[in-house]
Every structure is written in C-alpha cells, then in structure tokens.
Design an enzyme around this catalytic site. Structure first.
Site, PDB file in Angstrom:
ATOM      1  N   SER A  57      17.255  56.351  46.708  1.00 53.31           N
ATOM      2  CA  SER A  57      17.435  55.022  46.875  1.00 53.31           C
ATOM      3  C   SER A  57      16.072  54.414  47.630  1.00 53.31           C
ATOM      4  CB  SER A  57      18.269  54.851  48.178  1.00 53.31           C
ATOM      5  OG  SER A  57      19.744  54.873  47.647  1.00 53.31           O
ATOM      6  N   GLY A  58      15.847  53.152  47.013  1.00 45.37           N
ATOM      7  CA  GLY A  58      14.637  52.648  47.534  1.00 45.37           C
ATOM      8  C   GLY A  58      13.485  52.765  46.588  1.00 45.37           C
ATOM      9  N   HIS A  80      19.699  49.319  52.296  1.00 45.68           N
ATOM     10  CA  HIS A  80      20.467  50.416  52.878  1.00 45.68           C
ATOM     11  C   HIS A  80      19.957  51.540  53.247  1.00 45.68           C
ATOM     12  CE1 HIS A  80      20.316  52.276  48.611  1.00 45.68           C
ATOM     13  NE2 HIS A  80      20.674  53.180  49.616  1.00 45.68           N
ATOM     14  N   ASP A  87      19.753  43.884  48.181  1.00 46.13           N
ATOM     15  CA  ASP A  87      19.476  45.213  48.676  1.00 46.13           C
ATOM     16  C   ASP A  87      18.026  45.467  48.750  1.00 46.13           C
ATOM     17  OD1 ASP A  87      19.454  47.694  49.871  1.00 46.13           O
ATOM     18  OD2 ASP A  87      20.502  48.890  48.128  1.00 46.13           O
TER      19      ASP A  87
END
Length: 609
Positions: free
Chosen positions: A220-221, A76, A124
């Site tokens: 995120s990530g 994402h 994801d």
C-alpha cells in the site's frame, strides 16, 4: 510481495546538482534501470523513488519520492498511525542486512486528502513532508507524476514495486524489493468485476484476468508507473483489492492524474514534475458492458446517403446550449446551470473565471495573467460548481498556451487547453458575440466564484442584470448594465444574454478599474462589448462555433479548434468596470520551458564534468 506480484516502474535522471534543474528535468529517468520485462526481485537502483515507511524499524507501507522533500503514499496507511512516529527510508533494497545507499528521514507534516473516504477508499492519497531534504543519487531520485489530462487505456503496461507479502493473508513481507508488470484494466471492466459503483473516477485498476500478478498487503502507498519515451510516470498508488492476484479481481490504485491541482496546492515550491501520459489507439474498455453499468459516452454521427456513396460526418457542435438550465429567475446555480464556466487556477487555488468558447479554448480577462502568463502555472477546471466539496462532473485540464489581445484599453486572454474535454450536460461552449445586438432592457446574467460568497462550499454565484442605456458613455464598443458587485475571483467570467435558444457572451468581467458613474441616480456598469475583440478572436480561434439558429451552416465547425499563437507577456490595462474492500496497508504535457531546462541541464553537466 511475491515473485508473481510486485510493484511499480518509474525512474529518474541523476543530476550532479539539484539546483540546476526543475523536477520535470530530473524525474522519471533512473540511470540504473535497464530492464524491459520482469516479475522478480528488483535490481539495485531500478526504482530510485521507492520508499519504505517504517515504525520502530518495521516496514508497513510503501511510498514514492516526488521531489527532494515530499513523498506520495496512501491515506489508509495512516488510519491508526501518527506521521510523527514514522521513519521514511529511501534508497533501500532489502529490509534486512546492509543498505549502503539508504537515507532515512523523519516526517515534519502529513496531509490527508480532505475528501478521503475510509469506507469506499475513494481519494486514498496522502502527502508526507520530510523533516529535511534528501540528497539525490543514482539510488534516490523523484518520479514524474501523471498530469491531469493523462489517459491510461486498457492494456497499458505498468509496473508495481514494493516489499509486500508473497500471498494473500500472509504475515511475512518480502525482505527484498520486488517488481511486477501488470496491464491496466479499464474502469468499466473493473466496475463489472467488483460491482458497479465501487470503482470511481479517482481509481484505476491493473492486473491479469487470469490472476497471478498483483500487489498485496504491505505494498500500500507504493507507486504504479508506466514508461513514455524516456520518462517513467506514476499513474497510481497501491490502494486495495479483493484478496491478491485472484482471477478477475485486479488490484485497485488511486488515480494520480486526478490530483495534480491538489498536490500543487500543498507543495507550493519545487513542485513535482507532471507529464501527460497519452494512450494511443482505441479505448477497448468503452465496449465493455454488464448489468447496471451505464452505457459509455458515444460520439453522434449523421450519415448522408447519395445514389453512389455514403459519407459519415461528425455532428456539428452547437454553442450556447445549457440543457440543465431550466429555471427562469432566482435561486442558486446547480450543476450544469452554466456549463461553459471555467475555474482558472494556480497552485490548486481559484484565481479567475473563464468560459469555454471552442472545443479547446477558454476566454478570460487579460488582467488575470499580469502576475504570470506562463501556461504551466495554470490549470482549467470545467464542470465545476463548488470550489470546496464534491464536483462529480468536473474535468481538470492543463493550459498549453496563453494569448493576450494587446489592444488599447481593455484586453482579453485566450487559453489553449492541453486536450479537448468531453462535452456533456455539464460542459458546453458558449457562443461568442459576433455582432449581436443586445437591446436596452434585455435580461443578462453574470456568474463567478469569489472568496466569501457561496457559503462554506463557495458555490458558483450568479447575478441577473439588465442592459441599460450608456448615456454619455455610449460608444460602439460599450455595453452597459445595471450595477452589481464584482470581486477579484469573478474576473474573466461572462456577461451572458440569451438570444433565441442560444446563450451568447456579451462581455468579459473585469475588476481592474472602478468606473462607477456618479452622474445618475442609479449607477451602471460599463463593459467593453466582446465584438470589439472579433479580429483577435477570429485570428486565434478561427471561425466561431455556430449557435442553434445558424446550425445549418456547419462547414466552419471543423476549423474552430484554436491554433497556437505566440503568447505575449505585455498586458494593457483593462478599463471600464465598476467596484466591486481490503486495503493493502502494512498490517506533460511537458512544461513549455522544457527545452530551456534541457539547455540549463547541458550547461550544468558541462560545468561539472
């Protein structure tokens, strides 16, 4: 990221030279990480795999270095950003000021998981290939990844790291790398928290029921990691959550162990180090229930009562049962039709078929391993129907040992799995031919995957055939059938026949040789009957599993788990076959050659000191 919310723990061994070591020997051991507990600013060099993804010098997501040229992050993060516009910064401590240990790289290639769903955040995961390799230092090292058979029970301590915002909805990220320790929350509990069905097997959760510690926007990530022995292992990728650090809404992470095959299929050289993380004790999540949540899998036991004592014994495993195989003829296989079928894969690609023949062993064709009999090169996928597309019932397991029969003529291989799969309607063992009689005229089936068959999804294909008289080819070790086409991907699969209410494997498919008979009007297929290998199978497996007709004799069941035997690299030729919610983005098992790697490491270390 706030003082009370932070990212990951994982660490790597600093090598004086990369070329002396595999990724498994360098990953997950950071020399500068001496921390036991935290929830604060990360000390310099604590998390040397942590990367910052930046556009025009501004951080928007995190990631983790998994070898010297690849970074793992969340899909994402790239919903509206092109990888070529992103700079990857490694060895970074602060987002402003001096970072003398930092290295920057552009991105040569970005690979999104083909099944990523931006609506549900399932799958994801995203791979970034750096334009040039990085140099490992104390501040830049790769993280080990959780292997496919890893287990993370509720309460497992995990670390999350990143530069995310300090509160939900905030617009300013942390300028200094932050860290926090959070416990794993089981998927059953997490489904109850978020709504049953929202948390898939490709996700995992972590956080406190009281809230207060979590990842947040900008994290995120980034990685979530746990320590096992001296290794830090990445279990998750920061994905999404309801707000940040709210009570009973843990953070949600992409479950890294689900993607070993996919990652290895995209990174074909200098592959990341995968290690099996094993949880001990009891999985407390199995006791969780709420409205709409299916009951947890249970182990059925039978209780025998005598006047003086009560003894509980496990219900015996009965082979050859296919509850989902209800049709008689025709059509295409559906999920669970042949529940013992196994896809044997190298680098995430199907090579040969196989069959589950005990609680943790797979039978295949020895010729499948002529190019490599190293167990770490292989994974076994059970419960699979389609080679391309969704397979909700499949399980991927590591192979820990490969043993070849090494007889004159045809040969088979037995593969020891790293753990026992949970048996279900979609994963069951087949019975082995132990002197069974397959009379002429008996209907039997072959099944397998082969490139170019089964449509775009390459669905498992089946072929009905009939046992025929071998004529002049008759030997005590042969079984003959009507002709059908075999391709390379079918090798290792079964010829299977139903006797009574149980399915038995009569032979192993192989395409090593073309032995179409030219002396009769209708060509036949000639296979080595499986009972020819009974001494080998008994030696490696122990006693065979019982069929439904012999289920009353259960004393041998407990001995069916395969014993490890020394694998041979010599393969004899096989004869006899014929032809053919809100995201948080920026807006091993050890390899068998571990000890050899360790020896090389010591030699290299001695050379450079």
């Amino acid at each position: 990221m706030a003082f009370h919310k932070v990212i990951c723990a994982a660490a790597l061994l600093n090598l004086l030279t990369q070329e002396c070591h595999s990724q498994l020997s360098v990953c997950g051991q950071p020399p500068l990480n001496t921390k036991i507990v935290g929830g604060q600013v990360a000390s310099l060099g604590s998390w040397p795999w942590q990367v910052s993804l930046q556009v025009f010098g501004s951080h928007f997501c995190g990631g983790s270095l998994i070898n010297n040229q690849w970074v793992l992050t969340a899909a994402h993060c790239f919903a509206s950003i092109q990888p070529t516009s992103v700079t990857v910064v490694l060895g970074l401590q602060t987002q402003s000021g001096s970072n003398p240990n930092a290295q920057s790289r552009t991105i040569a290639n970005g690979i999104v998981h083909p099944s990523y769903n931006s609506q549900t955040n399932d799958n994801d995961i995203y791979l970034l290939q750096l334009a040039s390799p990085v140099t490992f230092t104390n501040y830049i090292l790769p993280i080990c990844l959780a292997a496919s058979d890893s287990t993370f029970y509720s309460g497992i301590n995990s670390w999350v790291t990143g530069w995310g915002t300090t509160s939900s909805g905030a617009s300013t990220i942390s300028q200094t790398l932050m860290e926090v320790e959070v416990p794993v929350v089981g998927n059953r509990q997490c489904n109850c928290d978020y709504g049953v069905g929202s948390i898939t097997n490709n996700m995992m959760c972590a956080g406190l029921s009281s809230g207060g510690k979590d990842s947040c926007q900008g994290d995120s990530g980034g990685p979530m990691v746990s320590k096992q022995g001296s290794y830090w292992i990445q279990s998750g990728i920061v994905s999404f959550g309801d707000g940040c650090a709210l009570p009973n809404f843990p953070g949600i992470y992409t479950r890294v162990s689900q993607y070993q095959s996919w990652i290895n299929s995209r990174i074909t050289s200098n592959q990341p180090g995968f290690i099996t993380f094993t949880s001990t004790g009891t999985d407390s999540d199995l006791s969780v229930s709420c409205a709409g949540l299916p009951p947890p899998p249970t182990t059925t036991t039978t209780t025998t009562t005598t006047p003086t004592t009560s003894v509980s014994t496990p219900k015996p495993v009965i082979c050859g049962q296919a509850p989902m195989n209800t049709r008689i003829l025709g059509g295409s296989p559906t999920a669970g039709m042949w529940p013992w079928m196994v896809s044997l894969q190298r680098n995430g690609s199907h090579v040969c078929g196989g069959t589950l023949v005990s609680l943790d062993s797979v039978l295949s064709d020895a010729n499948c391993f002529s190019s490599s009999s190293r167990p770490s090169d292989w994974t076994a996928v059970l419960g699979r129907l389609k080679q391309n597309g969704s397979n909700p019932f499949e399980v991927t397991l590591n192979v820990t040992n490969i043993t070849l029969s090494n007889l004159t003529g045809s040969n088979v291989a037995l593969l020891q799995l790293g753990s026992q799969p949970t048996l279900s309607n979609y994963i069951q063992p087949i019975c082995l031919d132990n002197g069974q009689t397959f009379t002429v005229g008996s209907t039997c089936w072959a099944a397998g995957w082969s490139s170019g068959r089964g449509g775009v999804e390459e669905v498992l294909q089946e072929t009905q055939t009939t046992v025929v008289d071998c004529g002049n080819l008759t030997t005590s070790s042969s079984i003959c059938t009507g002709f059908f086409t075999l391709d390379q991907g079918d090798s290792g699969g079964p010829i299977m026949c139903k006797l009574g209410s149980s399915w038995f494997q009569a032979a192993v498919l192989t395409v090593a040789n073309n032995s179409t008979t030219q002396t009769r009007a209708i060509p036949i297929m000639v296979f080595t009957q499986l009972n020819n290998f009974d001494p080998f199978l008994n030696r490696v497996l122990g006693t065979f599993l019982s069929s439904s007709s012999t289920a009353t004799t259960t004393s041998s069941i407990n001995s069916t788990i395969s014993s490890n035997t020394t694998s041979s690299n010599t393969t004899s030729g096989v004869t006899n076959i014929t032809t053919t919610v809100s995201s948080r983005g920026g807006t091993p098992a050890y390899f068998p050659f571990f000890f050899l790697h360790l020896l090389v490491f010591i030699m290299c270390l001695h050379f450079f000191l």
